[in-house]
Design a protein around this motif. Structure first.
Motif, PDB file in Angstrom:
ATOM      1  N   GLY A 120      46.303  20.113  73.360  1.00  0.00           N
ATOM      2  CA  GLY A 120      45.513  20.314  74.573  1.00  0.00           C
ATOM      3  C   GLY A 120      44.398  19.311  74.787  1.00  0.00           C
ATOM      4  N   LEU A 121      44.333  18.270  73.945  1.00  0.00           N
ATOM      5  CA  LEU A 121      43.333  17.216  74.173  1.00  0.00           C
ATOM      6  C   LEU A 121      43.771  16.368  75.363  1.00  0.00           C
ATOM      7  N   ASP A 122      42.805  15.925  76.143  1.00  0.00           N
ATOM      8  CA  ASP A 122      43.105  15.059  77.279  1.00  0.00           C
ATOM      9  C   ASP A 122      43.605  13.709  76.728  1.00  0.00           C
ATOM     10  N   CYS A 123      44.834  13.358  77.112  1.00  0.00           N
ATOM     11  CA  CYS A 123      45.442  12.115  76.595  1.00  0.00           C
ATOM     12  C   CYS A 123      45.888  11.233  77.759  1.00  0.00           C
ATOM     13  N   ASP A 124      46.020   9.937  77.498  1.00  0.00           N
ATOM     14  CA  ASP A 124      46.515   9.038  78.546  1.00  0.00           C
ATOM     15  C   ASP A 124      48.034   9.202  78.669  1.00  0.00           C
ATOM     16  N   GLU A 125      48.642   8.407  79.562  1.00  0.00           N
ATOM     17  CA  GLU A 125      50.058   8.613  79.855  1.00  0.00           C
ATOM     18  C   GLU A 125      50.943   8.334  78.635  1.00  0.00           C
ATOM     19  N   ARG A 126      50.411   7.601  77.636  1.00  0.00           N
ATOM     20  CA  ARG A 126      51.208   7.334  76.428  1.00  0.00           C
ATOM     21  C   ARG A 126      50.926   8.339  75.316  1.00  0.00           C
ATOM     22  N   GLY A 127      49.959   9.236  75.541  1.00  0.00           N
ATOM     23  CA  GLY A 127      49.684  10.267  74.537  1.00  0.00           C
ATOM     24  C   GLY A 127      48.488   9.974  73.648  1.00  0.00           C
ATOM     25  N   PHE A 128      47.733   8.889  73.950  1.00  0.00           N
ATOM     26  CA  PHE A 128      46.537   8.573  73.154  1.00  0.00           C
ATOM     27  C   PHE A 128      45.329   9.338  73.706  1.00  0.00           C
ATOM     28  N   ILE A 129      44.462   9.788  72.794  1.00  0.00           N
ATOM     29  CA  ILE A 129      43.325  10.642  73.181  1.00  0.00           C
ATOM     30  C   ILE A 129      42.329   9.837  74.021  1.00  0.00           C
ATOM     31  N   ARG A 130      42.041  10.328  75.220  1.00  0.00           N
ATOM     32  CA  ARG A 130      41.114   9.593  76.082  1.00  0.00           C
ATOM     33  C   ARG A 130      39.680   9.868  75.641  1.00  0.00           C
ATOM     34  N   ILE A 131      38.940   8.773  75.395  1.00  0.00           N
ATOM     35  CA  ILE A 131      37.546   8.922  74.941  1.00  0.00           C
ATOM     36  C   ILE A 131      36.615   8.171  75.882  1.00  0.00           C
ATOM     37  N   ASP A 132      35.337   8.612  75.877  1.00  0.00           N
ATOM     38  CA  ASP A 132      34.337   7.939  76.705  1.00  0.00           C
ATOM     39  C   ASP A 132      33.592   6.897  75.869  1.00  0.00           C
ATOM     40  N   ALA A 133      32.531   6.339  76.425  1.00  0.00           N
ATOM     41  CA  ALA A 133      31.812   5.260  75.743  1.00  0.00           C
ATOM     42  C   ALA A 133      31.075   5.736  74.490  1.00  0.00           C
ATOM     43  N   THR A 134      30.938   7.057  74.319  1.00  0.00           N
ATOM     44  CA  THR A 134      30.309   7.555  73.089  1.00  0.00           C
ATOM     45  C   THR A 134      31.360   7.887  72.028  1.00  0.00           C
ATOM     46  N   LEU A 135      32.639   7.588  72.315  1.00  0.00           N
ATOM     47  CA  LEU A 135      33.778   7.812  71.418  1.00  0.00           C
ATOM     48  C   LEU A 135      34.183   9.292  71.348  1.00  0.00           C
ATOM     49  N   ARG A 136      33.753  10.061  72.365  1.00  0.00           N
ATOM     50  CA  ARG A 136      34.084  11.491  72.416  1.00  0.00           C
ATOM     51  C   ARG A 136      35.245  11.756  73.347  1.00  0.00           C
ATOM     52  N   SER A 137      36.011  12.777  73.000  1.00  0.00           N
ATOM     53  CA  SER A 137      37.109  13.212  73.865  1.00  0.00           C
ATOM     54  C   SER A 137      36.574  13.555  75.252  1.00  0.00           C
ATOM     55  N   LEU A 138      37.338  13.176  76.286  1.00  0.00           N
ATOM     56  CA  LEU A 138      36.913  13.508  77.646  1.00  0.00           C
ATOM     57  C   LEU A 138      36.970  15.010  77.890  1.00  0.00           C
ATOM     58  N   SER A 139      37.917  15.680  77.226  1.00  0.00           N
ATOM     59  CA  SER A 139      38.087  17.107  77.509  1.00  0.00           C
ATOM     60  C   SER A 139      37.308  17.996  76.541  1.00  0.00           C
ATOM     61  N   HIS A 140      37.059  17.516  75.331  1.00  0.00           N
ATOM     62  CA  HIS A 140      36.448  18.373  74.316  1.00  0.00           C
ATOM     63  C   HIS A 140      35.272  17.633  73.665  1.00  0.00           C
ATOM     64  N   PRO A 141      34.042  17.926  74.088  1.00  0.00           N
ATOM     65  CA  PRO A 141      32.885  17.160  73.615  1.00  0.00           C
ATOM     66  C   PRO A 141      32.579  17.337  72.131  1.00  0.00           C
ATOM     67  N   ASP A 142      33.216  18.304  71.470  1.00  0.00           N
ATOM     68  CA  ASP A 142      32.992  18.446  70.025  1.00  0.00           C
ATOM     69  C   ASP A 142      34.027  17.664  69.215  1.00  0.00           C
ATOM     70  N   VAL A 143      34.844  16.862  69.916  1.00  0.00           N
ATOM     71  CA  VAL A 143      35.886  16.075  69.237  1.00  0.00           C
ATOM     72  C   VAL A 143      35.666  14.584  69.517  1.00  0.00           C
ATOM     73  N   PHE A 144      35.615  13.799  68.450  1.00  0.00           N
ATOM     74  CA  PHE A 144      35.538  12.345  68.563  1.00  0.00           C
ATOM     75  C   PHE A 144      36.900  11.768  68.157  1.00  0.00           C
ATOM     76  N   ALA A 145      37.227  10.595  68.661  1.00  0.00           N
ATOM     77  CA  ALA A 145      38.474   9.936  68.225  1.00  0.00           C
ATOM     78  C   ALA A 145      38.260   8.426  68.269  1.00  0.00           C
ATOM     79  N   THR A 146      38.823   7.739  67.296  1.00  0.00           N
ATOM     80  CA  THR A 146      38.689   6.268  67.230  1.00  0.00           C
ATOM     81  C   THR A 146      39.981   5.657  66.698  1.00  0.00           C
ATOM     82  N   GLY A 147      40.044   4.331  66.781  1.00  0.00           N
ATOM     83  CA  GLY A 147      41.196   3.595  66.259  1.00  0.00           C
ATOM     84  C   GLY A 147      42.379   3.695  67.201  1.00  0.00           C
ATOM     85  N   ASP A 148      43.552   3.462  66.649  1.00  0.00           N
ATOM     86  CA  ASP A 148      44.774   3.403  67.465  1.00  0.00           C
ATOM     87  C   ASP A 148      45.017   4.680  68.261  1.00  0.00           C
TER      88      ASP A 148
END
Ligand SMILES: Cc1cc2nc3c(=O)[nH]c(=O)nc-3n(C[C@H](O)[C@H](O)[C@H](O)COP(=O)(O)OP(=O)(O)OC[C@H]3O[C@@H](n4cnc5c(N)ncnc54)[C@H](O)[C@@H]3O)c2cc1C
Length: 371
Positions: free
Chosen positions: A255-283
């Motif tokens: 249920g994490l907000d992902c782009d059309e290829r399935g990668f987790i969409r993050i903002d400039a603070t490296l946080r998930s767009l849909s879930h602010p308690d989740v960070f994601a980095t790297g590939d």
């Protein structure tokens, strides 16, 4: 009550979080890492390891040592899903791990979902440990084979080119018998690099007797045969999948907000767009404010801002925005003690570039051994 910070995956950003944590642990915080393996590979040195330039230890980072130094616990499992509402990560061994803050740095999976049979035939570069074990078997088989093995590397990007050259040079140097083909769907090698770099590698592959099969996607793999979109076929004894980066399925399925290829969409603070308690980095992450190619360089560079923002989150302080560098320097080994440097439209080649790359890589690895 102690806050729980859960790191999923021992990728290039999380090793820096652990290293910095060891220097100054955050009071009142329990730090846990979930990783299916104790040793995580440093991808920049993998082709060198395949080619015999570096030992296994030289290109792997010991996550248990980093966790010990950071006062963190490592759970040996792979995350297979998230219960985002209950703030729990679900692992392959059936266990569930609660968190207050979650960071995901699990890398990518080879993008082979549109190749029928690729899950049953051939070996994918990830998980790396599996790939390297298989490579040892291939080397041994090439030494004792009654005829030259037909080996196909699928992937015309940097990883495919570097790995096929390293494999060919290693097997030839050991007196093994193998013919190599590099296959890719793009019309040319190294599409992300300038024409001068592409030409250098085309010539280098030719000099090494590596055949090229470009411009046609592989559509199917069956026992001993690859099929291409144009109806052509290619027989193989082994096929190695080094196709580009694909996303693991579980972040989107959770249920994490992902782009059309399935990668987790993050903002400039490296946080998930849909879930602010989740960070994601790297590939596995997709920086929507600054899209960049999937490359270890960006995963490494996200380490310090991820660390800073995790601390800010734990302290209830405002997060800082991160702007990645516009382009990254690529140092691509040619398998013969030389390398090509590629930076934007510029490129250089020589044994000195390999020595330069080796110095950078060894310095990087030393940081994770000094704890
Ligand atoms: C052969 C090769 C050479 C490359 N060379 C370069 C190079 O020279 N320079 C460069 O910039 N890039 C290079 N790349 C690309 C680079 O490997 C990736 O971009 C980089 O590794 C991504 O880093 P990451 O931190 O996202 O994840 P990774 O480095 O892939 O680390 C992910 C970690 O998470 C773990 N993990 C995976 N799934 C789970 C799960 N479900 N639960 C828990 N843990 C999990 C893995 O075991 C692994 O330890 C290369 C790639 C390959 C294949």
């Amino acid at each position: 009550m102690s806050r729980r910070l859960l790191l999923v995956g021992g990728g290039h950003s999380h090793i820096e979080v652990l290293r910095r944590w060891a220097l100054a642990p955050e009071p009142g915080t329990t730090l846990t890492l979930i990783s299916p393996e104790r040793h995580t590979a440093y991808s920049g040195m993998l082709p060198g390891h395949i080619g015999g330039d570096y030992s296994h230890a030289e290109c792997h980072i010991d996550l248990d040592a980093l966790c010990d130094a950071a006062g963190a616990t490592r759970i040996e499992a792979a995350v297979t899903g998230l219960d985002l509402a209950a703030r729990r990560a679900l692992a392959s061994d059936g266990s569930a791990h609660g968190y207050d803050w979650l960071a995901i740095n699990v890398g990518s999976v080879p993008a082979t979902t549109n190749i029928a049979g690729s899950d049953r035939h051939g070996v994918a570069v990830r998980p790396v440990a599996n790939f390297l074990a298989h490579w040892e078997e291939l080397r041994a088989a090439a030494l004792s084979a009654p005829r030259a093995l037909e080996l196909v590397v699928v992937g015309n990007g940097t990883a495919g080119v570097e790995v096929v050259l390293a494999m060919q040079q290693r097997i030839a140097g050991e007196g093994g018998r193998a013919h190599f083909t590099l296959a890719g769907d793009g019309p040319e090698l190294l599409p992300a690099h300038p024409a001068a770099v592409r030409r250098r590698f085309e010539q280098r592959l030719k000099d090494c007797g590596i055949r090229l099969r470009l411009g046609q996607p592989v559509t199917r793999a069956s026992a001993g045969l690859l099929q291409f979109a144009d109806g052509g076929g290619l027989a193989f004894d082994e096929v190695l999948w080094l196709t580009g980066a694909g996303a693991p399925a579980w972040p989107r399925a959770s249920g994490l907000d992902c782009d059309e290829r399935g990668f987790i969409r993050i903002d400039a603070t490296l946080r998930s767009l849909s879930h602010p308690d989740v960070f994601a980095t790297g590939d596995v992450a997709s920086m929507i404010h600054a899209p960049r190619p999937k490359s270890g360089v960006y995963a490494v560079r996200q380490g310090p801002p991820l660390h800073d923002n995790l601390r800010c989150a734990l302290r209830n302080e405002p997060l800082r925005e991160y702007q990645p560098q516009r382009r990254a320097l690529a140092l691509i080994g040619t398998g013969d003690g030389a390398a090509v440097a590629s930076y934007g439209p510029l490129s250089w080649e020589g044994a000195w570039v390999w020595r330069w790359k080796t110095r950078i890589d060894r310095r990087f690895m030393a940081r994770y051994r000094e704890n």
